[in-house]
Write an enzyme that holds these catalytic residues in place. Structure first.
Site, PDB file in Angstrom:
ATOM      1  N   VAL A 167     -29.148  16.119   2.791  1.00 20.77           N
ATOM      2  CA  VAL A 167     -29.845  15.035   2.087  1.00 20.77           C
ATOM      3  C   VAL A 167     -30.000  15.503   0.640  1.00 20.77           C
ATOM      4  CG1 VAL A 167     -31.990  13.708   1.924  1.00 20.77           C
ATOM      5  CG2 VAL A 167     -31.061  14.323   4.179  1.00 20.77           C
ATOM      6  N   PHE A 169     -21.341  -3.175  -4.410  1.00 21.98           N
ATOM      7  CA  PHE A 169     -22.381  -2.153  -4.330  1.00 21.98           C
ATOM      8  C   PHE A 169     -21.923  -1.112  -3.281  1.00 21.98           C
ATOM      9  CE2 PHE A 169     -25.590  -3.056  -7.486  1.00 21.98           C
ATOM     10  CZ  PHE A 169     -24.930  -4.093  -8.108  1.00 21.98           C
ATOM     11  N   ASP A 187       0.872  -1.177   0.000  1.00 23.51           N
ATOM     12  CA  ASP A 187       0.000   0.000   0.000  1.00 23.51           C
ATOM     13  C   ASP A 187       0.906   1.222   0.000  1.00 23.51           C
ATOM     14  OD1 ASP A 187      -1.912   2.093   0.840  1.00 23.51           O
ATOM     15  OD2 ASP A 187      -3.249   0.417   1.255  1.00 23.51           O
ATOM     16  N   ASN A 188       0.561   2.231  -0.793  1.00 25.55           N
ATOM     17  CA  ASN A 188       1.397   3.447  -0.801  1.00 25.55           C
ATOM     18  C   ASN A 188       0.892   4.498   0.194  1.00 25.55           C
ATOM     19  OD1 ASN A 188      -0.825   4.584  -2.024  1.00 25.55           O
ATOM     20  ND2 ASN A 188       0.194   5.051  -3.980  1.00 25.55           N
ATOM     21  N   TYR A 218     -14.206   7.727 -12.984  1.00 22.13           N
ATOM     22  CA  TYR A 218     -13.877   6.636 -12.055  1.00 22.13           C
ATOM     23  C   TYR A 218     -14.448   5.305 -12.563  1.00 22.13           C
ATOM     24  CZ  TYR A 218     -14.480   3.525  -8.101  1.00 22.13           C
ATOM     25  OH  TYR A 218     -14.502   2.406  -7.308  1.00 22.13           O
ATOM     26  N   LYS A 242     -12.698   1.574 -14.015  1.00 17.79           N
ATOM     27  CA  LYS A 242     -13.032   0.211 -13.560  1.00 17.79           C
ATOM     28  C   LYS A 242     -13.414  -0.664 -14.757  1.00 17.79           C
ATOM     29  CE  LYS A 242     -12.255   0.647  -9.234  1.00 17.79           C
ATOM     30  NZ  LYS A 242     -11.171  -0.101  -8.615  1.00 17.79           N
ATOM     31  N   SER A 293     -16.815  -2.298  -9.497  1.00 15.73           N
ATOM     32  CA  SER A 293     -17.855  -1.505  -8.841  1.00 15.73           C
ATOM     33  C   SER A 293     -19.163  -1.590  -9.622  1.00 15.73           C
ATOM     34  CB  SER A 293     -17.382  -0.046  -8.811  1.00 15.73           C
ATOM     35  OG  SER A 293     -18.418   0.808  -8.423  1.00 15.73           O
TER      36      SER A 293
HETATM   37  P1  NAD Z   1      -9.487   2.886   0.081  1.00 15.58           P
HETATM   38  O1  NAD Z   1      -9.065   4.168  -0.512  1.00 15.58           O
HETATM   39  O2  NAD Z   1      -9.841   2.862   1.530  1.00 15.58           O
HETATM   40  O3  NAD Z   1      -8.369   1.778  -0.172  1.00 15.58           O
HETATM   41  C1  NAD Z   1      -7.538   1.764  -1.301  1.00 15.58           C
HETATM   42  C2  NAD Z   1      -6.110   1.598  -0.820  1.00 15.58           C
HETATM   43  O4  NAD Z   1      -5.244   1.551  -1.933  1.00 15.58           O
HETATM   44  C3  NAD Z   1      -5.644   2.751   0.073  1.00 15.58           C
HETATM   45  O5  NAD Z   1      -5.070   2.239   1.252  1.00 15.58           O
HETATM   46  C4  NAD Z   1      -4.599   3.481  -0.791  1.00 15.58           C
HETATM   47  O6  NAD Z   1      -3.585   4.053   0.015  1.00 15.58           O
HETATM   48  C5  NAD Z   1      -4.106   2.353  -1.680  1.00 15.58           C
HETATM   49  N1  NAD Z   1      -3.596   2.745  -2.995  1.00 15.58           N
HETATM   50  C6  NAD Z   1      -4.187   3.546  -3.925  1.00 15.58           C
HETATM   51  N2  NAD Z   1      -3.426   3.639  -5.015  1.00 15.58           N
HETATM   52  C7  NAD Z   1      -2.331   2.870  -4.807  1.00 15.58           C
HETATM   53  C8  NAD Z   1      -1.195   2.542  -5.573  1.00 15.58           C
HETATM   54  N3  NAD Z   1      -1.004   3.051  -6.787  1.00 15.58           N
HETATM   55  N4  NAD Z   1      -0.266   1.714  -5.045  1.00 15.58           N
HETATM   56  C9  NAD Z   1      -0.431   1.206  -3.804  1.00 15.58           C
HETATM   57  N5  NAD Z   1      -1.488   1.484  -3.027  1.00 15.58           N
HETATM   58  C10 NAD Z   1      -2.424   2.296  -3.524  1.00 15.58           C
HETATM   59  O7  NAD Z   1     -10.700   2.332  -0.790  1.00 15.58           O
HETATM   60  P2  NAD Z   1     -11.668   1.101  -0.510  1.00 15.58           P
HETATM   61  O8  NAD Z   1     -13.013   1.654  -0.207  1.00 15.58           O
HETATM   62  O9  NAD Z   1     -11.040   0.151   0.404  1.00 15.58           O
HETATM   63  O10 NAD Z   1     -11.738   0.511  -1.977  1.00 15.58           O
HETATM   64  C11 NAD Z   1     -10.888  -0.535  -2.395  1.00 15.58           C
HETATM   65  C12 NAD Z   1     -11.127  -0.794  -3.861  1.00 15.58           C
HETATM   66  O11 NAD Z   1     -12.493  -1.095  -4.071  1.00 15.58           O
HETATM   67  C13 NAD Z   1     -10.810   0.406  -4.751  1.00 15.58           C
HETATM   68  O12 NAD Z   1     -10.217  -0.066  -5.943  1.00 15.58           O
HETATM   69  C14 NAD Z   1     -12.182   0.994  -5.028  1.00 15.58           C
HETATM   70  O13 NAD Z   1     -12.206   1.673  -6.259  1.00 15.58           O
HETATM   71  C15 NAD Z   1     -13.043  -0.241  -5.056  1.00 15.58           C
HETATM   72  N6  NAD Z   1     -14.446   0.024  -4.715  1.00 15.58           N
HETATM   73  C16 NAD Z   1     -14.750   0.695  -3.566  1.00 15.58           C
HETATM   74  C17 NAD Z   1     -16.085   0.956  -3.259  1.00 15.58           C
HETATM   75  C18 NAD Z   1     -16.462   1.736  -2.035  1.00 15.58           C
HETATM   76  O14 NAD Z   1     -17.564   2.287  -2.000  1.00 15.58           O
HETATM   77  N7  NAD Z   1     -15.624   1.811  -1.010  1.00 15.58           N
HETATM   78  C19 NAD Z   1     -17.104   0.502  -4.114  1.00 15.58           C
HETATM   79  C20 NAD Z   1     -16.748  -0.194  -5.267  1.00 15.58           C
HETATM   80  C21 NAD Z   1     -15.405  -0.423  -5.557  1.00 15.58           C
HETATM   81  C1  WQD Z   2     -25.539   7.239  -1.296  1.00 18.87           C
HETATM   82  C2  WQD Z   2     -26.841   8.011  -1.266  1.00 18.87           C
HETATM   83  C3  WQD Z   2     -26.702  10.208  -2.222  1.00 18.87           C
HETATM   84  C4  WQD Z   2     -23.955  11.834   0.767  1.00 18.87           C
HETATM   85  C5  WQD Z   2     -20.514   6.010  -4.469  1.00 18.87           C
HETATM   86  C6  WQD Z   2     -19.832   5.909  -5.794  1.00 18.87           C
HETATM   87  C7  WQD Z   2     -19.842   4.481  -6.275  1.00 18.87           C
HETATM   88  C8  WQD Z   2     -19.264   3.530  -5.223  1.00 18.87           C
HETATM   89  C9  WQD Z   2     -19.892   3.749  -3.880  1.00 18.87           C
HETATM   90  C10 WQD Z   2     -16.937   3.102  -5.597  1.00 18.87           C
HETATM   91  C11 WQD Z   2     -27.122   8.784  -2.545  1.00 18.87           C
HETATM   92  C12 WQD Z   2     -27.001  10.289  -0.742  1.00 18.87           C
HETATM   93  C13 WQD Z   2     -24.792  11.025   0.038  1.00 18.87           C
HETATM   94  C14 WQD Z   2     -24.519  12.914   1.501  1.00 18.87           C
HETATM   95  C15 WQD Z   2     -26.706  12.244   0.733  1.00 18.87           C
HETATM   96  N1  WQD Z   2     -17.880   3.727  -5.010  1.00 18.87           N
HETATM   97  N2  WQD Z   2     -26.145  11.216   0.022  1.00 18.87           N
HETATM   98  N3  WQD Z   2     -25.888  13.067   1.462  1.00 18.87           N
HETATM   99  O1  WQD Z   2     -23.066   7.779  -4.737  1.00 18.87           O
HETATM  100  O2  WQD Z   2     -24.285   5.589  -4.275  1.00 18.87           O
HETATM  101  O3  WQD Z   2     -21.865   5.579  -4.601  1.00 18.87           O
HETATM  102  O4  WQD Z   2     -19.862   5.139  -3.527  1.00 18.87           O
HETATM  103  O5  WQD Z   2     -17.000   2.342  -6.516  1.00 18.87           O
HETATM  104  O6  WQD Z   2     -19.101   4.452  -7.449  1.00 18.87           O
HETATM  105  O7  WQD Z   2     -20.524   6.736  -6.719  1.00 18.87           O
HETATM  106  O8  WQD Z   2     -22.742   6.544  -2.539  1.00 18.87           O
HETATM  107  O9  WQD Z   2     -22.704   7.164  -0.169  1.00 18.87           O
HETATM  108  O10 WQD Z   2     -22.135   8.916  -1.896  1.00 18.87           O
HETATM  109  O11 WQD Z   2     -24.487   8.127  -1.691  1.00 18.87           O
HETATM  110  O12 WQD Z   2     -27.931  12.429   0.741  1.00 18.87           O
HETATM  111  O13 WQD Z   2     -23.816  13.685   2.166  1.00 18.87           O
HETATM  112  O14 WQD Z   2     -26.750   8.992  -0.230  1.00 18.87           O
HETATM  113  O15 WQD Z   2     -27.400  11.190  -2.910  1.00 18.87           O
HETATM  114  O16 WQD Z   2     -28.509   8.728  -2.761  1.00 18.87           O
HETATM  115  P1  WQD Z   2     -23.073   6.452  -4.124  1.00 18.87           P
HETATM  116  P2  WQD Z   2     -22.932   7.724  -1.520  1.00 18.87           P
END
Ligand code: NAD
Ligand code: WQD
Length: 333
Positions: A216, A177, A31-32, A148, A152, A124
């Protein structure tokens, strides 16, 4: 198995590390720290009762990644490392393509060179875009609405081409999700930097007094109460989904995309109500304009994960809120 977790100190990676270590796997982390903190390693080690080999480094560093794969005789990589802010990806697309797509390509090159051909990729639900029908199944057309999401989808497509070019690969793209919640210990959880974009971390900061009220974003959608509905999934269920995907890769070859969700949509007001029960206090809120780019509702079809991975989410919305609140109360930031 010996497993490398890229981005393993982040939100989802750290919970997956805890689950995999609990199952007896040898977990190595790179992790960076661009969106995580070193202290998470100590918390993880307390949970697991053992040390994790940790490399502070970047997945775009081919030499480093190759040597980690070889030195630890890695058999499977779970690739979490990536940037995840939808808003930032629109402002700085090259940063997102470089890190998310470029980083994934470098990782694939390192894996190919080290003959490691099992990969689980963090994709995602955002790859689906505007719903043509719901729930989204894995055959739903792919048309992400932001940079973004396009990073993906591009990685998914590159991985599919790679598996077509060499049938030895086993590649699983997990389409998450909305992951929320935290480990039951309260030691690890979601640690956003600055003002959170996402609903659950924003609520946590309002309830702990760091932010004055929740905005909201829209109460006039065509949904059950007018607010946006999402398929929130407990991060520990998601972590267990990775353990199930890892088991699946043992006998699998080829490429699969699999949804990880609960299949149940909850509204912003549902989440607020459940969190108010967890924290035993009211959440101050103001209804604002819809947020640009938001969809009214989406949720997962979950049968493919049940059938292929023998996995389904078990934890409910109240547990998601209880665990987030427990973590927030102990978190120092
Ligand atoms: P996060 O930011 O908490 O974790 C990602 C980690 O990757 C971090 O610790 C960051 O320091 C590290 N990182 C980023 N770029 C790097 C690089 N080039 N080299 C080494 N380390 C690196 O995010 P998360 O919520 O744990 O998400 C993990 C993965 O899942 C991500 O790829 C994200 O896009 C995907 N994802 C997240 C969500 C969500 O809502 N959290 C939803 C769908 C997909
Ligand atoms: C959820 C609901 C907002 C914040 C995002 C990324 C998606 C995925 C997950 C990585 C929505 C509402 C939010 C606030 C609000 N990530 N909201 N007030 O947008 O579904 O998904 O995270 O892959 O790609 O787009 O998640 O938690 O931002 O929003 O009312 O301050 O909450 O409008 O209906 P979202 P979210």
């Amino acid at each position: 198995m010996n497993i490398l977790l890229t981005g393993g100190l982040g939100f989802i990676g750290s919970h997956t590390a805890a689950v995999l270590a609990g199952e007896g796997h040898e977990v190595v982390i790179i992790d960076n720290l661009c969106n995580s903190q070193r202290q998470t390693l100590g918390s993880l080690e307390m949970i697991a009762g053992k040390k994790f080999p940790f490399y502070e480094g970047d997945v775009r560093d081919l030499t480093l990644v190759k040597s980690i794969l070889q030195d630890h005789q890695i058999e499977c990589v779970i690739h979490f490392a990536g940037l995840k802010s939808v808003a930032e990806s629109g402002v700085d697309p090259l940063k997102y393509f470089d890190n998310n797509v470029g980083g994934s390509i470098t990782l694939m090159e390192a894996m190919q060179a080290a003959n490691v051909k099992k990969l689980i990729f963090s994709s995602s639900a955002t790859v689906y875009g505007i719903p043509q029908y719901l729930p989204y199944d894995e055959e739903h057309p792919l048309s992400p609405m932001n940079v973004y999401g396009r990073t993906k989808l591009q990685v998914e497509e590159i991985l599919q081409d790679l598996s077509r070019s060499d049938p030895d690969w086993s590649i699983v793209c997990l389409r998450y999700f909305n992951p929320i919640g935290a480990h039951e210990s309260g030691l690890i959880g979601e640690l956003p930097q600055g003002i959170p974009n996402n609903l659950m971390p924003y609520i946590c900061q309002v309830v702990s007094g760091k932010l004055p009220h929740l905005n909201v974003f829209g109460d006039d959608y065509d949904t059950k109460d007018g607010t946006g509905e999402r398929d929130y999934i407990h991060v520990m269920d998601l972590a267990e989904g990775h353990a199930a995907a890892l088991a699946f890769t043992r006998d699998h070859k080829g490429w699969e995309a699999i949804n990880l969700g609960t299949g149940i949509p909850y509204s912003v007001y549902d989440l607020i109500n459940a969190f108010e029960k967890s924290a035993k206090q009211a959440i101050p809120k103001m209804v604002k304009e819809r947020r640009s780019g938001d969809l009214p509702i989406y949720f997962a079809k979950v049968e493919k994960a049940k059938n292929l991975l023998n996995w389904e989410a078990k934890r409910d919305l109240q547990l998601m809120c209880d665990s987030s609140w427990k973590y927030q109360q102990g978190a120092k930031r």
